[in-house]
Design a protein around this motif. Structure first.
Motif, PDB file in Angstrom:
ATOM      1  N   LEU A 100       0.793  -1.235   0.000  1.00 17.02           N
ATOM      2  CA  LEU A 100       0.000   0.000   0.000  1.00 17.02           C
ATOM      3  C   LEU A 100       0.823   1.281   0.000  1.00 17.02           C
ATOM      4  CD1 LEU A 100      -2.796  -1.084   2.490  1.00 17.02           C
ATOM      5  CD2 LEU A 100      -3.041  -0.696   0.033  1.00 17.02           C
ATOM      6  N   LEU A 101       2.130   1.165   0.139  1.00 14.55           N
ATOM      7  CA  LEU A 101       2.948   2.369   0.175  1.00 14.55           C
ATOM      8  C   LEU A 101       2.785   3.199  -1.095  1.00 14.55           C
ATOM      9  CD1 LEU A 101       5.023   4.163   1.550  1.00 14.55           C
ATOM     10  CD2 LEU A 101       6.828   2.720   0.549  1.00 14.55           C
ATOM     11  N   ALA A 102       2.694   2.551  -2.242  1.00 15.85           N
ATOM     12  CA  ALA A 102       2.583   3.291  -3.511  1.00 15.85           C
ATOM     13  C   ALA A 102       1.328   4.166  -3.526  1.00 15.85           C
ATOM     14  CB  ALA A 102       2.566   2.322  -4.689  1.00 15.85           C
ATOM     15  N   SER A 103       0.228   3.645  -2.988  1.00 18.15           N
ATOM     16  CA  SER A 103      -0.997   4.445  -2.927  1.00 18.15           C
ATOM     17  C   SER A 103      -0.795   5.665  -2.038  1.00 18.15           C
ATOM     18  CB  SER A 103      -2.159   3.603  -2.389  1.00 18.15           C
ATOM     19  OG  SER A 103      -2.479   2.563  -3.287  1.00 18.15           O
ATOM     20  N   PHE A 104      -0.190   5.443  -0.880  1.00 18.58           N
ATOM     21  CA  PHE A 104       0.047   6.560   0.034  1.00 18.58           C
ATOM     22  C   PHE A 104       0.988   7.582  -0.593  1.00 18.58           C
ATOM     23  CE2 PHE A 104      -2.056   3.926   3.000  1.00 18.58           C
ATOM     24  CZ  PHE A 104      -2.383   4.696   4.118  1.00 18.58           C
ATOM     25  N   GLU A 105       1.994   7.114  -1.293  1.00 21.96           N
ATOM     26  CA  GLU A 105       2.937   8.045  -1.927  1.00 21.96           C
ATOM     27  C   GLU A 105       2.242   8.892  -2.983  1.00 21.96           C
ATOM     28  OE1 GLU A 105       7.194   5.674  -1.453  1.00 21.96           O
ATOM     29  OE2 GLU A 105       5.911   5.263  -3.200  1.00 21.96           O
ATOM     30  N   SER A 106       1.304   8.315  -3.694  1.00 21.09           N
ATOM     31  CA  SER A 106       0.564   9.093  -4.696  1.00 21.09           C
ATOM     32  C   SER A 106      -0.324  10.140  -4.022  1.00 21.09           C
ATOM     33  CB  SER A 106      -0.280   8.174  -5.585  1.00 21.09           C
ATOM     34  OG  SER A 106      -1.350   7.597  -4.868  1.00 21.09           O
ATOM     35  N   TRP A 107      -0.887   9.806  -2.841  1.00 17.46           N
ATOM     36  CA  TRP A 107      -1.701  10.776  -2.112  1.00 17.46           C
ATOM     37  C   TRP A 107      -0.821  11.883  -1.521  1.00 17.46           C
ATOM     38  CZ3 TRP A 107      -4.349   6.355   1.087  1.00 17.46           C
ATOM     39  CH2 TRP A 107      -5.171   5.600   0.232  1.00 17.46           C
ATOM     40  N   TRP A 108       0.353  11.495  -1.006  1.00 16.78           N
ATOM     41  CA  TRP A 108       1.244  12.485  -0.400  1.00 16.78           C
ATOM     42  C   TRP A 108       1.615  13.580  -1.412  1.00 16.78           C
ATOM     43  CZ3 TRP A 108       4.796   8.166   1.932  1.00 16.78           C
ATOM     44  CH2 TRP A 108       4.214   7.668   3.108  1.00 16.78           C
ATOM     45  N   GLN A 109       1.738  13.187  -2.652  1.00 15.36           N
ATOM     46  CA  GLN A 109       2.103  14.170  -3.675  1.00 15.36           C
ATOM     47  C   GLN A 109       0.998  15.204  -3.896  1.00 15.36           C
ATOM     48  OE1 GLN A 109       3.344  12.161  -7.282  1.00 15.36           O
ATOM     49  NE2 GLN A 109       4.603  10.694  -6.137  1.00 15.36           N
ATOM     50  N   GLN A 110      -0.233  14.866  -3.509  1.00 14.05           N
ATOM     51  CA  GLN A 110      -1.363  15.771  -3.724  1.00 14.05           C
ATOM     52  C   GLN A 110      -1.802  16.495  -2.455  1.00 14.05           C
ATOM     53  OE1 GLN A 110      -4.616  13.728  -5.854  1.00 14.05           O
ATOM     54  NE2 GLN A 110      -3.145  12.134  -6.380  1.00 14.05           N
ATOM     55  N   LEU A 111      -1.159  16.187  -1.329  1.00 12.79           N
ATOM     56  CA  LEU A 111      -1.551  16.811  -0.066  1.00 12.79           C
ATOM     57  C   LEU A 111      -1.183  18.291  -0.046  1.00 12.79           C
ATOM     58  CD1 LEU A 111      -0.536  14.124   2.587  1.00 12.79           C
ATOM     59  CD2 LEU A 111      -2.785  14.522   1.587  1.00 12.79           C
ATOM     60  N   ALA A 112      -1.898  19.040   0.803  1.00 13.44           N
ATOM     61  CA  ALA A 112      -1.611  20.462   0.950  1.00 13.44           C
ATOM     62  C   ALA A 112      -0.169  20.656   1.409  1.00 13.44           C
ATOM     63  CB  ALA A 112      -2.571  21.071   1.975  1.00 13.44           C
ATOM     64  N   HIS A 113       0.507  21.624   0.805  1.00 12.33           N
ATOM     65  CA  HIS A 113       1.897  21.865   1.169  1.00 12.33           C
ATOM     66  C   HIS A 113       2.164  23.338   1.460  1.00 12.33           C
ATOM     67  CE1 HIS A 113       1.651  22.445  -3.220  1.00 12.33           C
ATOM     68  NE2 HIS A 113       2.543  23.384  -3.030  1.00 12.33           N
ATOM     69  N   TRP A 114       1.102  24.163   1.473  1.00 10.31           N
ATOM     70  CA  TRP A 114       1.275  25.584   1.752  1.00 10.31           C
ATOM     71  C   TRP A 114       1.659  25.801   3.211  1.00 10.31           C
ATOM     72  CZ3 TRP A 114      -2.410  25.810   5.389  1.00 10.31           C
ATOM     73  CH2 TRP A 114      -3.572  25.053   5.230  1.00 10.31           C
ATOM     74  N   ALA A 115       2.285  26.964   3.467  1.00  8.38           N
ATOM     75  CA  ALA A 115       2.759  27.256   4.817  1.00  8.38           C
ATOM     76  C   ALA A 115       1.960  28.363   5.488  1.00  8.38           C
ATOM     77  CB  ALA A 115       4.230  27.656   4.777  1.00  8.38           C
ATOM     78  N   GLN A 116       1.124  29.091   4.733  1.00  6.98           N
ATOM     79  CA  GLN A 116       0.357  30.187   5.301  1.00  6.98           C
ATOM     80  C   GLN A 116      -1.016  30.277   4.654  1.00  6.98           C
ATOM     81  OE1 GLN A 116       3.143  33.502   4.574  1.00  6.98           O
ATOM     82  NE2 GLN A 116       3.355  33.715   6.793  1.00  6.98           N
ATOM     83  N   LEU A 117      -1.975  30.795   5.425  1.00  5.80           N
ATOM     84  CA  LEU A 117      -3.296  31.099   4.885  1.00  5.80           C
ATOM     85  C   LEU A 117      -3.371  32.590   4.622  1.00  5.80           C
ATOM     86  CD1 LEU A 117      -5.672  29.061   7.263  1.00  5.80           C
ATOM     87  CD2 LEU A 117      -5.240  28.605   4.840  1.00  5.80           C
ATOM     88  N   ASP A 118      -3.832  32.975   3.427  1.00  9.55           N
ATOM     89  CA  ASP A 118      -3.973  34.405   3.165  1.00  9.55           C
ATOM     90  C   ASP A 118      -5.227  34.922   3.879  1.00  9.55           C
ATOM     91  OD1 ASP A 118      -6.316  34.123   1.513  1.00  9.55           O
ATOM     92  OD2 ASP A 118      -5.039  33.618  -0.187  1.00  9.55           O
ATOM     93  N   PRO A 119      -5.386  36.245   3.997  1.00 19.58           N
ATOM     94  CA  PRO A 119      -6.527  36.809   4.741  1.00 19.58           C
ATOM     95  C   PRO A 119      -7.887  36.321   4.255  1.00 19.58           C
ATOM     96  CG  PRO A 119      -4.875  38.496   4.381  1.00 19.58           C
ATOM     97  CD  PRO A 119      -4.435  37.298   3.590  1.00 19.58           C
TER      98      PRO A 119
END
Length: 313
Positions: free
Chosen positions: A246-265
């Motif tokens: 199942l690692l391959a499935s998780f790795e594909s999801w990790w690539q699509q996860l949110a990666h931003w560091a801040q929320l704009d106003p």
């Protein structure tokens, strides 16, 4: 207890419910006035929930000191808990003042939720007796407490802090090294970031997202934690089999996860409005319901504890 906000009140309620002699102090008279009521309410709520005997609770409340001065709260204290807001400069200033008044044998801890112990205690003379004891909210109900030593914290201080916490029915975990956010904060931040992203992208509503977590992985993690959950999920093959298949499935999801560091106003406003709209007018009811559910979960976990877990603290 120095700092009478929500965490400080929770600590005071927990200690009073164990029959301990507690003093609480806050620089703000308004905060102290509110805390005086809240400590009694939250301590007695533990009786109603079956978490503490009424006689012990009443003894603890009868000895509760609502201090007018910092020195009054700290004198003769075995353990001084700082629980003010997350501001390094403010904590440093307060802890220096605490050190000047506290007895030479007093344990001094901060309830920080993620600041570096080296920063928090950076202006103190004796770092051997200082460490972070980070509770989860509400402290009087959730048993986990992160213990985060400073590099110069003595082993005796760590042992003493964990002994105090176990005496209060807490489950201390000692971090091997300090890291921003500690462990609980980092895991929570990672999950919340994805939860925020899913709401902002229009995938799900705030209240349904909360249900998805609390009635899904939240229940599983309460029973086993993420590592054990995945280790058990693959049957006899354990985590080795899980990763292989199942690692391959998780790795594909990790690539699509949110990666931003801040929320704009605009994103902040959207998030605030969506949450307030979902729970408008229900906060007190929901807080009481949450506490009842937490208590029920804790009771179920205690009753189902495996023999090898008993006495593990």
């Amino acid at each position: 207890m120095i700092g009478a906000g929500d965490i400080g009140v929770g600590w005071a309620a927990l200690c009073a419910s164990a029959g301990w002699s507690v003093a609480i102090y806050d620089l703000s008279p308004t905060t102290m006035e509110r805390a005086s009521i809240d400590v009694e309410r939250r301590t007695r709520a533990l009786v109603a929930l079956g978490r503490a005997p009424a006689s012990i609770v009443e003894r603890g409340l009868s000895e509760l000191v609502r201090a007018s001065f910092l020195s009054e709260a700290i004198q003769d204290a075995d353990w001084v808990i700082e629980a003010i807001h997350e501001d390094v400069a403010a904590k440093q200033k307060l802890l220096v003042a605490i050190e000047e008044v506290a007895g030479v044998e007093a344990l001094i801890s901060s309830s920080s939720s993620g600041l570096a112990p080296s920063d928090i205690f950076g202006r103190m003379r004796r770092l051997d007796r200082c460490l972070v004891t980070h509770p989860l909210n509400p402290p009087e109900l959730i048993p986990l407490v992160e213990v985060v030593p400073e590099a110069r914290t003595s082993p005796a201080t760590i042992a003493r802090a964990t002994d105090y916490l176990r005496a209060l029915g807490r489950h201390p975990i000692v971090l091997k090294k300090a890291i921003p956010g500690y462990v609980v904060g980092r895991v929570s931040a990672a999950v919340w970031r994805e939860c925020i992203d899913l709401v902002l992208r229009g995938v799900i509503s705030v209240d349904d997202l909360d249900r998805a977590v609390s009635l899904g992985p939240g229940i599983g993690w309460a029973a086993a934690g993420p590592y054990l959950t995945y280790h058990l999920a693959a049957g006899e093959g354990g985590i080795r089999s899980f990763i292989q298949h199942l690692l391959a499935s998780f790795e594909s999801w990790w690539q699509q996860l949110a990666h931003w560091a801040q929320l704009d106003p605009d994103e902040q406003r959207t998030l605030i409005q969506a949450t307030e709209r979902a729970y408008k007018g229900k906060i007190e009811f929901l807080r009481e319901a949450r506490d009842r559910r937490l208590n029920a979960i804790l009771r179920a976990l205690e009753q189902a504890r495996a023999p090898s877990e008993s006495g593990s603290g």
